[in-house]
Design an enzyme around this catalytic site. Structure first.
Site, PDB file in Angstrom:
ATOM      1  N   LYS A  74      -6.936   7.622   3.333  1.00 22.46           N
ATOM      2  CA  LYS A  74      -6.412   7.530   4.715  1.00 22.46           C
ATOM      3  C   LYS A  74      -6.529   6.132   5.324  1.00 22.46           C
ATOM      4  CE  LYS A  74      -5.237  10.960   3.769  1.00 22.46           C
ATOM      5  NZ  LYS A  74      -3.804  10.975   3.462  1.00 22.46           N
ATOM      6  N   HIS A 137      -9.412   5.576  -5.748  1.00 28.84           N
ATOM      7  CA  HIS A 137     -10.269   5.661  -4.561  1.00 28.84           C
ATOM      8  C   HIS A 137     -11.731   5.386  -4.945  1.00 28.84           C
ATOM      9  CE1 HIS A 137      -7.225   6.943  -1.815  1.00 28.84           C
ATOM     10  NE2 HIS A 137      -7.100   8.170  -2.259  1.00 28.84           N
ATOM     11  N   ARG A 159      -9.739   0.466   6.595  1.00 29.55           N
ATOM     12  CA  ARG A 159      -9.216   0.703   7.943  1.00 29.55           C
ATOM     13  C   ARG A 159     -10.373   1.021   8.883  1.00 29.55           C
ATOM     14  NH1 ARG A 159      -4.945   5.662   9.173  1.00 29.55           N
ATOM     15  NH2 ARG A 159      -4.143   4.826  11.132  1.00 29.55           N
TER      16      ARG A 159
HETATM   17  P1  A3P Z   1      -2.350   8.341  10.472  1.00 29.76           P
HETATM   18  O1  A3P Z   1      -2.839   9.675  10.035  1.00 29.76           O
HETATM   19  O2  A3P Z   1      -3.306   7.620  11.363  1.00 29.76           O
HETATM   20  O3  A3P Z   1      -0.969   8.352  11.031  1.00 29.76           O
HETATM   21  P2  A3P Z   1      -3.199   7.105   3.093  1.00 29.76           P
HETATM   22  O4  A3P Z   1      -1.859   6.629   2.685  1.00 29.76           O
HETATM   23  O5  A3P Z   1      -4.339   6.230   2.611  1.00 29.76           O
HETATM   24  O6  A3P Z   1      -3.394   8.546   2.774  1.00 29.76           O
HETATM   25  O7  A3P Z   1      -3.270   6.936   4.692  1.00 29.76           O
HETATM   26  C1  A3P Z   1      -2.433   7.709   5.510  1.00 29.76           C
HETATM   27  C2  A3P Z   1      -2.321   6.993   6.853  1.00 29.76           C
HETATM   28  O8  A3P Z   1      -1.423   5.867   6.713  1.00 29.76           O
HETATM   29  C3  A3P Z   1      -1.689   7.884   7.905  1.00 29.76           C
HETATM   30  O9  A3P Z   1      -2.247   7.430   9.149  1.00 29.76           O
HETATM   31  C4  A3P Z   1      -0.221   7.553   7.783  1.00 29.76           C
HETATM   32  O10 A3P Z   1       0.540   7.896   8.927  1.00 29.76           O
HETATM   33  C5  A3P Z   1      -0.298   6.035   7.584  1.00 29.76           C
HETATM   34  N1  A3P Z   1       0.896   5.502   6.905  1.00 29.76           N
HETATM   35  C6  A3P Z   1       1.615   6.051   5.902  1.00 29.76           C
HETATM   36  N2  A3P Z   1       2.627   5.238   5.563  1.00 29.76           N
HETATM   37  C7  A3P Z   1       2.544   4.143   6.372  1.00 29.76           C
HETATM   38  C8  A3P Z   1       3.341   2.961   6.515  1.00 29.76           C
HETATM   39  N3  A3P Z   1       4.415   2.746   5.764  1.00 29.76           N
HETATM   40  N4  A3P Z   1       2.961   2.067   7.456  1.00 29.76           N
HETATM   41  C9  A3P Z   1       1.881   2.272   8.236  1.00 29.76           C
HETATM   42  N5  A3P Z   1       1.102   3.376   8.155  1.00 29.76           N
HETATM   43  C10 A3P Z   1       1.426   4.304   7.226  1.00 29.76           C
END
Ligand code: A3P
Length: 303
Positions: A74, A137, A159
């Site tokens: 995330k 991860h 993050r």
């Molecule tokens: P939020 O839940 O805060 O919206 P991961 O990819 O590590 O699983 O993290 C998911 C998080 O990254 C989510 O955050 C998602 O919305 C955000 N995310 C996914 N694609 C993205 C992009 N292209 N640019 C910015 N944030 C992105």
């Protein structure tokens, strides 16, 4: 009664005797998504992932040209998968209406090492085009030795812990609607990036969001595919932006090969969204824990 969906790589089925023996010696706690989680090499994992990690540590052979994306769940994995895929393959796939990212969710385009090793200990990545791009991860000290000993490059993204926590909580609710999650924060990549800046690049979601083009150029230089044309940078940034990817049919509908709904990876993509979800007191607890864990490291999270 919880209606949970647990992807196969997290599941507890078909564990080897070696994994069972190891698990019986590890500290364990009531789990999230699965009944128990286990502390292995300093992080909490499901039984299935412990098996995947063991297989990965034993069997993965890094090539010097490999690029490994390491993230905490995330923290921007999907975004970085898209950006790195677009950067590495930009000669083969210039940004156009036929770009693979327009038709495929970023996750199946970039293998997830320990999850793929969980599904099959013999998984073979030799067919991936060079340079191979793979994601993990794992914490730095748990990486397969060949990643550390080869000249392959590691891009690490983290993050703000409060946004990560909220993001994971929402993701977890989609998978298992009545449960919530906690996840460790890790700082060994920070130290490695200071010690060995040619090997590990440290990226934060917040900086990537605030100055995407600057950061994408920094990443491109690090992995050895620097830009000559500014236009190319902005095209890749636009292609991989939350706004573009989250609107694509392929990321709005259907499921990934691992069974997770494609849209689970796209929620809000904002900085500081934790304010809508966390109470002040919980935010303070997370701040205090973060401050304690990172004291003396020189690493500060904005927002
Ligand atoms: P939020 O839940 O805060 O919206 P991961 O990819 O590590 O699983 O993290 C998911 C998080 O990254 C989510 O955050 C998602 O919305 C955000 N995310 C996914 N694609 C993205 C992009 N292209 N640019 C910015 N944030 C992105």
């Amino acid at each position: 009664m919880t209606s949970s969906y647990v992807p196969i790589y997290l599941g507890d089925e078909d564990l080897t005797q070696e994994t069972r023996d190891l698990l019986s010696s590890l500290p364990s706690e009531k789990g999230w998504l699965v009944s128990q989680i286990y502390q292995f090499e300093g992080s909490w994992h499901t039984q299935g992932l412990v098996q995947g990690i063991l297989n990965c540590q034993k069997n993965f052979k890094a090539n010097d040209s490999d690029i490994i994306l390491a993230t905490t769940p995330k923290s921007g994995t999907t975004w970085l998968k898209a950006l790195l895929f677009a950067l590495i393959h930009r000669d083969k796939f210039p940004v156009s209406s036929k770009h693979p990212l327009l038709a495929t969710n970023p996750h199946p385009l970039v293998p997830y090492l320990e999850a793929d090793y969980r599904v099959s200990p013999d998984v073979d990545f030799s067919e991936l085009p060079s340079p191979r791009l793979m994601q993990t991860h794992l914490q730095h000290h748990s990486l397969p030795v060949s990643i550390k000993n080869s000249s392959c490059k590691i891009v690490y993204c983290c993050r703000n812990p409060k946004d990560m926590f909220v993001s994971l909580w929402h993701f977890g609710k989609k998978l298992a609607p009545q449960e919530i999650a906690d996840y460790p924060i890790e700082k060994s990549y920070w130290y490695e990036s200071r010690k060995n800046p040619n090997k590990v690049l440290f990226v934060t979601y917040e900086e990537l969001k605030k100055q995407t083009e600057v950061e994408v150029k920094r990443i491109a230089n690090f992995i050895g595919c620097g830009f000559t044309a500014e236009k190319e940078v902005s095209e890749i940034v636009k292609l991989c932006s939350f706004e573009s990817l989250s609107k694509l049919e392929v990321n709005r509908q259907g499921k990934l090969p691992n069974g997770i709904e494609s849209n689970s990876y796209f929620r809000k993509g904002e900085i500081g969204g934790w304010r809508d979800t966390l109470s002040e007191s919980l935010a303070e607890v997370i701040d205090r824990t973060t401050e304690e864990k990172f004291r003396g490291s020189g690493l500060k999270f904005s927002c």
